[in-house]
Design a protein around this motif. Structure first.
Motif, PDB file in Angstrom:
ATOM      1  N   ASN A   1      25.440  26.248 -52.810  1.00 60.08           N
ATOM      2  CA  ASN A   1      26.032  26.167 -51.477  1.00 60.08           C
ATOM      3  C   ASN A   1      27.285  25.294 -51.500  1.00 60.08           C
ATOM      4  OD1 ASN A   1      23.562  27.351 -49.974  1.00 60.08           O
ATOM      5  ND2 ASN A   1      22.726  25.668 -51.177  1.00 60.08           N
TER       6      ASN A   1
ATOM      7  N   GLN B   1      29.437  23.037 -49.010  1.00 62.04           N
ATOM      8  CA  GLN B   1      29.268  22.396 -47.715  1.00 62.04           C
ATOM      9  C   GLN B   1      30.611  21.912 -47.165  1.00 62.04           C
ATOM     10  OE1 GLN B   1      24.862  20.503 -47.856  1.00 62.04           O
ATOM     11  NE2 GLN B   1      26.410  19.258 -48.856  1.00 62.04           N
TER      12      GLN B   1
ATOM     13  N   TYR C   1      27.888  21.032 -40.146  1.00 66.89           N
ATOM     14  CA  TYR C   1      28.086  21.750 -41.401  1.00 66.89           C
ATOM     15  C   TYR C   1      28.354  23.231 -41.167  1.00 66.89           C
ATOM     16  CZ  TYR C   1      26.048  17.721 -43.794  1.00 66.89           C
ATOM     17  OH  TYR C   1      25.794  16.462 -44.285  1.00 66.89           O
TER      18      TYR C   1
ATOM     19  N   ILE D   1      28.226  26.258 -44.099  1.00 64.40           N
ATOM     20  CA  ILE D   1      27.832  26.317 -45.509  1.00 64.40           C
ATOM     21  C   ILE D   1      27.726  27.766 -45.969  1.00 64.40           C
ATOM     22  CG2 ILE D   1      26.125  25.571 -47.216  1.00 64.40           C
ATOM     23  CD1 ILE D   1      25.159  23.503 -45.138  1.00 64.40           C
TER      24      ILE D   1
END
Length: 436
Positions: free
Chosen positions: A291, A293, A304, A306
Motif C-alpha cells: 500500500n 499511503q 489517508y 491509500i
C-alpha cells in the motif's frame, strides 16, 4: 519636590484611583471575574516569544464575557506608578501583592519553556484573596509558528477552569509531541463482502418422461473475515508505505437446496428424482498487499488515501457426495430399472491479483500509538473465483434395458458456467504501534 512635580504625581495617583474604582464597579456590575495576566517568564526561549504568548493569552481570554481582563498597558502603567516590576514575578506571594495593587481577583502567571524540540506553555491562576493556586493548565507545540494557536488553546482551557464554562478549544492543527516514530506495525480486523458471485448449480428440465440436466449458475455472496498484520514506514509526514499480511476466513451465504419427487406414470412407469445442493467450502486463504499511503494530518488526526496492489490465494472445494442430482426410472412391476447419480464437482486453487483503494483516518493517541479506521475496495484482476467445473456420472443400478433418452444424461448437458470474481467491499479497524 517642586510644585509642578507634586501636581503631576497627584494627578497620576488620582487617575490611577479613578481607573481602579471604575473598573471594579464595572466588573461587579457585570458579575465577571477581574483578572490580570502578567508577562510570561522565558525559560530557554526568547523573552520576546514569551511576551508574545502573554499577549495571545490575554487577547483570547478578554473575548469571554465571564472575565474582565485588565489591559496589559494599564497593568504596566499602574505597576510603574507604584514602582513595582512584574518581570520575574513568578511566585504566589509576589502575585498576591500585584493583584492587590491592580484590584484583581485573580492573577495569571505563566512560563514559556523549551524542552527538546517542544515548546511548553504553562499557566496558573492565583487567587488574590487566599494566595493559593486554584487552577493550572498547559499546552505544547513544536514550532514558533504554532505558538499563537497554542496560546489560544491554553487561554480557553484557563477560562473554562476559572469561570466554570465549557467553551470549545480551537482546533489543534499541529503536533504536540516530537516527530513520531517512522517504523510501525498495525494489527487490524477486517470485515468484507463479495456480492453476486457466480456459483455452479444444476438446472433440471423435463422432456417427455425423462429429465435432462444443464449446468448453470446462481448468485451468492461471500462474507470475508480477515486478520491483518501491517508493518509500515513513513518517509515524510505526508507519504508512507505499508505491507498487509492477511489471513482470511471466508464462507458463502447459506444457499442449500434439495427436493425429492416421485410419480407413477400411466400406472406402469415409475419415475423419481432428487436434487441436493449444499454450501461451498471456501477454505481459509492468505494474501499480501503493498500500500502507498498519502497522509493529510489535521488536529491530532491523520486522514489517508491509500492505493495498493496485492495477491490473494484460496482453495475452493465443493463436495461431490452432497451436491448431486439423482434419477431413477423403472416399469411397474419391475422388469428393468435404471438409476444414476450426477455429481457436480468444483475444486479450484484461486490466485487473484488485486488493485485496491482505501480511505480512512487514524486518531493520534500518543507518539507511540494510533487508532486506525479504514474503508476500502479490492478489485480482483485476471481471476475467476470458481472455475474447472464438471459433472460426473455414477450408475448405482442398471438392470435391463436403459431408456434411450437416459443412456447418457451428460450428452444432454450444456456446460455454460462462467465464473467471475466481483470486488470485495470492506471496513477495517485496529491499533498501530510506532516502534522506532
Amino acid at each position: 519636590m517642586s510644585v509642578k512635580k507634586l501636581k503631576n504625581a497627584s494627578v497620576s495617583v488620582l487617575i490611577t484611583g479613578i481607573f481602579l474604582f471604575s473598573s471594579f464597579i464595572q466588573a461587579s456590575a457585570a458579575g465577571s471575574t477581574r483578572i490580570a495576566i502578567l508577562d510570561f517568564d522565558a525559560n530557554g526561549t526568547s523573552k520576546y516569544a514569551a511576551k508574545a504568548v502573554s499577549e495571545f493569552v490575554s487577547t483570547e481570554m478578554a473575548k469571554k464575557s465571564e472575565l474582565t481582563v485588565i489591559e496589559r498597558k494599564q497593568i504596566g502603567a499602574i505597576l510603574n506608578e507604584q514602582g513595582f516590576q512584574q518581570t520575574g514575578c513568578t511566585e504566589q506571594e509576589c502575585a498576591v501583592e500585584m493583584g492587590k495593587l491592580l484590584s484583581a481577583k485573580k492573577i495569571i502567571l505563566g512560563t514559556l519553556a523549551k524542552t527538546g524540540k517542544a515548546f511548553i506553555l504553562t499557566a496558573k491562576s492565583v487567587d488574590v484573596e487566599t494566595g493559593q493556586i486554584d487552577s493550572a493548565e498547559s499546552e505544547r507545540c513544536l514550532t514558533e509558528e504554532d505558538l499563537e494557536l497554542a496560546s489560544k488553546i491554553l487561554a480557553v482551557k484557563l477560562v473554562n477552569k476559572i469561570a466554570g464554562t465549557s467553551y470549545a478549544t480551537p482546533m489543534r492543527t499541529y503536533m504536540q509531541d516530537e516527530s513520531r516514530k517512522k517504523y510501525a506495525v498495525g494489527f487490524f480486523y477486517r470485515y468484507g463482502i463479495i456480492k453476486d458471485v457466480n456459483v455452479p448449480t444444476f438446472e433440471v428440465t423435463k422432456n417427455s418422461l425423462f429429465e435432462s440436466l444443464r449446468l448453470t449458475s446462481k448468485k451468492a455472496d461471500i462474507k470475508m473475515k480477515t486478520a491483518v498484520i501491517s508493518p509500515s514506514y513513513e518517509f515524510t509526514g505526508n507519504f508512507g508505505v505499508r505491507m498487509d499480511i492477511k489471513y482470511m476466513y471466508s464462507s458463502f451465504k447459506n444457499r442449500s437446496t434439495s427436493y425429492n419427487n416421485g410419480n407413477l406414470v400411466n400406472g406402469t412407469i415409475n419415475e423419481g428424482n432428487s436434487l441436493s445442493l449444499n454450501d461451498y467450502d471456501l477454505n481459509n486463504g492468505y494474501g499480501l498487499a503493498l500500500n502507498f499511503q498519502m497522509i493529510y494530518p489535521v488536529e491530532g488526526f491523520n486522514f489517508y488515501l491509500i492505493p495498493g496492489i496485492g495477491v490473494d490465494k484460496f482453495n475452493l472445494k465443493y463436495s461431490k457426495s452432497q451436491n448431486n442430482y439423482s434419477y431413477a426410472y423403472s416399469n411397474y412391476p419391475v422388469t428393468y430399472r435404471y438409476a444414476s447419480t450426477y455429481n457436480l464437482d468444483a475444486e479450484t486453487d484461486i490466485y487473484s491479483y488485486i488493485f485496491k483503494i482505501e480511505t480512512g483516518f487514524s486518531v493520534y493517541v500518543s507518539r507511540y500509538v494510533d487508532l486506525f479506521f479504514l474503508a476500502g475496495v479490492d478489485f480482483h484482476l485476471f481471476s475467476e473465483l470458481i472455475s474447472d467445473v464438471e459433472i460426473s456420472e455414477t450408475n448405482t443400478a442398471n438392470t435391463g434395458t436403459i431408456p434411450a433418452a437416459q443412456q447418457n444424461m451428460l450428452k444432454n448437458t450444456t456446460m455454460d458456467f462462467k465464473g467471475n470474481f466481483p470486488p470485495e467491499y470492506y471496513v477495517q479497524a485496529g491499533l498501530v504501534l510506532r516502534l522506532f
